[in-house]
Design a protein around this motif. Structure first.
Motif, PDB file in Angstrom:
ATOM      1  N   PRO A   1       0.733  -1.270   0.091  1.00  0.00           N
ATOM      2  CA  PRO A   1      -0.042  -0.050  -0.102  1.00  0.00           C
ATOM      3  C   PRO A   1       0.695   1.179   0.102  1.00  0.00           C
ATOM      4  CG  PRO A   1      -0.123  -1.003   2.263  1.00  0.00           C
ATOM      5  CD  PRO A   1       0.672  -2.031   0.988  1.00  0.00           C
ATOM      6  N   LYS A   2       1.927   1.143   0.540  1.00  0.00           N
ATOM      7  CA  LYS A   2       2.756   2.383   0.758  1.00  0.00           C
ATOM      8  C   LYS A   2       3.497   2.739  -0.542  1.00  0.00           C
ATOM      9  CE  LYS A   2       3.903   1.859   5.915  1.00  0.00           C
ATOM     10  NZ  LYS A   2       5.113   1.747   6.642  1.00  0.00           N
ATOM     11  N   ARG A   3       3.569   1.900  -1.569  1.00  0.00           N
ATOM     12  CA  ARG A   3       4.094   2.432  -2.985  1.00  0.00           C
ATOM     13  C   ARG A   3       3.137   2.953  -3.800  1.00  0.00           C
ATOM     14  NH1 ARG A   3       8.350  -2.318  -4.831  1.00  0.00           N
ATOM     15  NH2 ARG A   3       9.399  -2.493  -2.849  1.00  0.00           N
ATOM     16  N   PHE A   4       1.948   2.836  -3.348  1.00  0.00           N
ATOM     17  CA  PHE A   4       0.879   3.827  -4.296  1.00  0.00           C
ATOM     18  C   PHE A   4       0.317   5.135  -3.705  1.00  0.00           C
ATOM     19  CE2 PHE A   4       1.002  -0.595  -5.242  1.00  0.00           C
ATOM     20  CZ  PHE A   4       0.928  -0.540  -6.747  1.00  0.00           C
ATOM     21  N   HIS A   5       0.138   6.008  -4.371  1.00  0.00           N
ATOM     22  CA  HIS A   5      -0.339   7.342  -3.873  1.00  0.00           C
ATOM     23  C   HIS A   5      -1.342   7.828  -4.921  1.00  0.00           C
ATOM     24  CE1 HIS A   5      -0.646  11.332  -2.391  1.00  0.00           C
ATOM     25  NE2 HIS A   5      -0.217  10.714  -1.141  1.00  0.00           N
ATOM     26  N   ILE A   6      -2.267   8.337  -4.349  1.00  0.00           N
ATOM     27  CA  ILE A   6      -3.421   9.088  -5.348  1.00  0.00           C
ATOM     28  C   ILE A   6      -2.669  10.251  -6.324  1.00  0.00           C
ATOM     29  CG2 ILE A   6      -3.980  10.998  -3.614  1.00  0.00           C
ATOM     30  CD1 ILE A   6      -6.318   9.065  -6.369  1.00  0.00           C
ATOM     31  N   LYS A   7      -1.591  10.836  -6.036  1.00  0.00           N
ATOM     32  CA  LYS A   7      -0.922  11.780  -6.767  1.00  0.00           C
ATOM     33  C   LYS A   7      -0.180  11.226  -8.171  1.00  0.00           C
ATOM     34  CE  LYS A   7       0.615  15.757  -5.097  1.00  0.00           C
ATOM     35  NZ  LYS A   7      -0.118  16.572  -5.620  1.00  0.00           N
ATOM     36  N   ARG A   8       0.081  10.001  -7.932  1.00  0.00           N
ATOM     37  CA  ARG A   8       0.761   9.268  -8.893  1.00  0.00           C
ATOM     38  C   ARG A   8      -0.155   7.977  -9.583  1.00  0.00           C
ATOM     39  NH1 ARG A   8       4.299   9.191  -4.294  1.00  0.00           N
ATOM     40  NH2 ARG A   8       3.827   7.059  -3.908  1.00  0.00           N
TER      41      ARG A   8
ATOM     42  N   HIS B   1      -1.978   8.303 -11.932  1.00  0.00           N
ATOM     43  CA  HIS B   1      -2.094   8.545 -13.409  1.00  0.00           C
ATOM     44  C   HIS B   1      -0.823   7.575 -14.167  1.00  0.00           C
ATOM     45  CE1 HIS B   1       0.696  11.592 -11.988  1.00  0.00           C
ATOM     46  NE2 HIS B   1       1.418  11.552 -13.199  1.00  0.00           N
ATOM     47  N   ARG B   2       0.031   7.423 -13.645  1.00  0.00           N
ATOM     48  CA  ARG B   2       1.281   6.601 -13.989  1.00  0.00           C
ATOM     49  C   ARG B   2       0.782   5.042 -14.136  1.00  0.00           C
ATOM     50  NH1 ARG B   2       6.132   8.508  -9.971  1.00  0.00           N
ATOM     51  NH2 ARG B   2       5.916  10.805 -10.386  1.00  0.00           N
TER      52      ARG B   2
ATOM     53  N   PHE C   1      -5.022  11.933 -19.187  1.00  0.00           N
ATOM     54  CA  PHE C   1      -4.172  13.227 -18.978  1.00  0.00           C
ATOM     55  C   PHE C   1      -4.894  14.257 -17.993  1.00  0.00           C
ATOM     56  CE2 PHE C   1      -2.315  12.990 -23.201  1.00  0.00           C
ATOM     57  CZ  PHE C   1      -1.149  12.491 -22.847  1.00  0.00           C
ATOM     58  N   LEU C   2      -6.460  14.048 -17.950  1.00  0.00           N
ATOM     59  CA  LEU C   2      -7.268  14.929 -17.195  1.00  0.00           C
ATOM     60  C   LEU C   2      -7.211  14.235 -15.750  1.00  0.00           C
ATOM     61  CD1 LEU C   2     -10.541  14.864 -19.015  1.00  0.00           C
ATOM     62  CD2 LEU C   2      -9.168  16.605 -18.778  1.00  0.00           C
ATOM     63  N   VAL C   3      -6.946  12.999 -15.518  1.00  0.00           N
ATOM     64  CA  VAL C   3      -6.486  12.391 -14.013  1.00  0.00           C
ATOM     65  C   VAL C   3      -5.194  13.130 -13.411  1.00  0.00           C
ATOM     66  CG1 VAL C   3      -6.029  10.398 -12.773  1.00  0.00           C
ATOM     67  CG2 VAL C   3      -7.884  10.238 -14.762  1.00  0.00           C
TER      68      VAL C   3
ATOM     69  N   TYR D   1      -4.105  16.055 -14.341  1.00  0.00           N
ATOM     70  CA  TYR D   1      -4.234  17.564 -13.863  1.00  0.00           C
ATOM     71  C   TYR D   1      -5.021  17.323 -12.607  1.00  0.00           C
ATOM     72  CZ  TYR D   1      -6.761  21.783 -13.416  1.00  0.00           C
ATOM     73  OH  TYR D   1      -7.149  22.976 -12.850  1.00  0.00           O
ATOM     74  N   ASN D   2      -6.040  16.623 -12.519  1.00  0.00           N
ATOM     75  CA  ASN D   2      -6.928  16.542 -11.371  1.00  0.00           C
ATOM     76  C   ASN D   2      -6.015  16.073 -10.194  1.00  0.00           C
ATOM     77  OD1 ASN D   2      -9.225  16.805  -9.873  1.00  0.00           O
ATOM     78  ND2 ASN D   2      -9.515  14.404 -10.040  1.00  0.00           N
ATOM     79  N   VAL D   3      -5.142  15.182 -10.077  1.00  0.00           N
ATOM     80  CA  VAL D   3      -4.188  14.773  -8.921  1.00  0.00           C
ATOM     81  C   VAL D   3      -3.166  15.804  -8.466  1.00  0.00           C
ATOM     82  CG1 VAL D   3      -4.891  12.224  -9.164  1.00  0.00           C
ATOM     83  CG2 VAL D   3      -2.739  13.303 -10.180  1.00  0.00           C
ATOM     84  N   SER D   4      -2.790  16.544  -9.466  1.00  0.00           N
ATOM     85  CA  SER D   4      -1.915  17.608  -9.188  1.00  0.00           C
ATOM     86  C   SER D   4      -2.607  18.715  -8.362  1.00  0.00           C
ATOM     87  CB  SER D   4      -1.316  18.290 -10.577  1.00  0.00           C
ATOM     88  OG  SER D   4      -2.261  19.036 -11.280  1.00  0.00           O
ATOM     89  N   GLN D   5      -3.780  19.009  -8.093  1.00  0.00           N
ATOM     90  CA  GLN D   5      -4.336  19.823  -7.399  1.00  0.00           C
ATOM     91  C   GLN D   5      -4.532  19.244  -6.070  1.00  0.00           C
ATOM     92  OE1 GLN D   5      -5.095  22.859  -9.252  1.00  0.00           O
ATOM     93  NE2 GLN D   5      -4.097  21.521 -10.882  1.00  0.00           N
ATOM     94  N   ILE D   6      -4.129  18.105  -5.718  1.00  0.00           N
ATOM     95  CA  ILE D   6      -4.404  17.597  -4.460  1.00  0.00           C
ATOM     96  C   ILE D   6      -3.254  18.168  -3.627  1.00  0.00           C
ATOM     97  CG2 ILE D   6      -4.428  15.729  -3.081  1.00  0.00           C
ATOM     98  CD1 ILE D   6      -5.560  14.004  -5.422  1.00  0.00           C
ATOM     99  N   GLN D   7      -3.769  18.862  -2.474  1.00  0.00           N
ATOM    100  CA  GLN D   7      -2.610  19.451  -1.416  1.00  0.00           C
ATOM    101  C   GLN D   7      -2.087  18.321  -0.657  1.00  0.00           C
ATOM    102  OE1 GLN D   7      -1.789  22.547  -1.379  1.00  0.00           O
ATOM    103  NE2 GLN D   7      -3.237  22.830  -3.307  1.00  0.00           N
ATOM    104  N   GLU D   8      -0.892  18.042  -0.461  1.00  0.00           N
ATOM    105  CA  GLU D   8      -0.171  17.189   0.639  1.00  0.00           C
ATOM    106  C   GLU D   8      -0.570  17.326   1.901  1.00  0.00           C
ATOM    107  OE1 GLU D   8       1.512  14.760  -0.228  1.00  0.00           O
ATOM    108  OE2 GLU D   8       2.561  15.188  -2.189  1.00  0.00           O
TER     109      GLU D   8
END
Length: 418
Positions: free
Chosen positions: A284-291, A293-294, A407-409, A411-418
């Motif tokens: 679980p620690k290797r996956f994050h919503i901000k990544r 799209h990869r 690509f939309l995903v 952009y969207n996850v780039s808006q997430i604040q840490e």
């Protein structure tokens, strides 16, 4: 056993998972068996398709109400009551079967009722998970629930095919009746934290107020989740029809493969989602919503490779077998990415949504995504009739459209604040 394992596998979470195993396997077996039964009863593919399409209607109509219900009432009680009601419906239908007065319209009514109950049921399960496990175990918990759902969809039809040959539709209905009853009994032993909401003057006005509150929350306070619901629907528009409508046509008609190989492909494709959920649950620690799209880029790559295999394979039996193998392998890869993305996205929504709104938000996303499924299937089916000699081009265009959604995903996850 590690401390994390002890925290994850509590009595409440264990009973929730066991209840899911019993009810989801029963539902998967029932769906497949009823499809065989309807085709056997009517001999009409159009009647079968119409019944399946009509059974989606409750999902769209009841999802908003299901979300409000999950947030306002005791989630444990909702699950128990709905499982008991399902067992009663099946008991009534079993009585009809025993008297020999069955009709495909009765089957259609039962399928619509059970589809509606499932729509009301699932938001309560989704909203219960963050209340039953520690936050650091939330992704693992979602991975386990995803695995149960995927395995039931994978193994359910196989079990149903065997049972249908041995006990027929009557035996399967009786087995499923018992499975829903056992699930309800299991859920009686779950304790889910519950805070009674304020009373409202009118249930209808209260319902409309909560729907408006959810929309305002998504629009003004959590646009990231709002856009996640939209991109999920777009994937159902461009990607999912390739697997639900395109795969049967491409394998059976375009590549002229046997029913046995088609069944093997369907099993392998479904197994891909199980693999995706297992991978996320184990790491679980290797996956994050901000990544995320990869991971989703890989789905477009797989669709591109499918198109290449279909376009350049030789028009021979060996060439068709090669294209079939490539199509199945890359379809399985797509499902791996979807399984991963589903777990990571569900975890993010649970972590970033207030508990008193989680049911409504989950139901809103499910309703929008469900609306896009039949729309995408109708468009893909119509295009297949027009472009039957250029199937590879359809797959390629779907892959390109899926890439733009990713690509939309991004952009969207780039808006997430840490």
């Amino acid at each position: 056993m590690s401390e994390n394992k002890r925290k994850l596998y509590t009595k409440n979470f264990t009973f929730l998972v066991l209840g899911q195993i019993i009810s989801l396997f029963g539902s998967a077996i029932q769906r497949f068996a009823l499809s065989l039964y309807i085709l056997e009863m009517t001999g009409s593919a159009s009647i079968f398709a119409s019944i399946l399409a009509f059974s989606i209607v409750p999902v769209i109509l009841l999802a908003p109400f299901a979300g409000v219900m999950a947030d306002r009432f005791n989630k444990r009680n909702i699950m128990v009551i709905l499982d008991f009601i399902s067992s009663i419906i099946l008991a009534i239908y079993a009585g009809i079967l025993m008297t020999g007065n069955d009709h495909y319209l009765i089957v259609a009514i039962m399928m619509v009722l059970l589809s509606g109950i499932s729509t009301l049921y699932q938001p309560s399960v989704t909203a219960s998970i963050p209340l039953l496990v520690e936050e650091e175990n939330l992704m693992q918990a979602n991975g386990i629930v995803q695995q149960v759902s995927s395995i039931s969809n994978f193994a359910g039809p196989i079990i149903a095919g065997v049972l249908y040959g041995f006990v027929g539709i009557k035996g399967i209905i009786l087995i499923n009746l018992v499975s829903f009853f056992l699930s309800a009994v299991m859920e009686l032993f779950i304790t889910i934290p519950y805070t009674k909401p304020e009373k409202v003057a009118s249930p209808i006005s209260g319902f409309m107020h909560e729907l408006k509150e959810s929309y305002e929350y998504l629009k003004n306070e959590n646009r990231v989740i709002f856009r996640m619901c939209i991109t999920s629907g777009l994937y159902n528009l461009f990607l999912v029809p390739l697997l639900t409508v395109g795969a049967p046509y491409i394998i059976k008609v375009h590549l002229n493969q046997s029913s046995e190989l088609y069944g093997l492909a369907e099993g392998a494709i479904a197994f891909g989602m199980i693999i995706g959920a297992i991978v996320v649950g184990r790491m679980p620690k290797r996956f994050h919503i901000k990544r995320i799209h990869r991971v989703l880029y890989f789905a477009s790559v797989c669709m591109g490779m499918m198109a290449v295999a279909l376009a350049f394979s030789a028009d021979t039996s060996n060439g068709h077998l090669f294209a079939f193998s490539c199509f199945t392998f890359f379809a399985m890869g797509i499902m791996v990415t979807i399984g991963m993305a589903n777990v990571v996205s569900a975890t993010f929504i649970q972590q970033s949504t207030p508990n008193n709104m989680l049911g409504k938000i989950s139901a809103f996303g499910a309703a929008f995504a469900t609306i896009c499924v039949p729309l995408g299937q109708m468009i893909f089916g119509a295009l297949l009739d027009v472009m039957m000699n250029h199937v590879w081009l359809m797959v390629l265009v779907s892959g390109i459209a899926t890439l733009f959604v990713t690509f939309l995903v991004r952009y969207n996850v780039s808006q997430i604040q840490e």
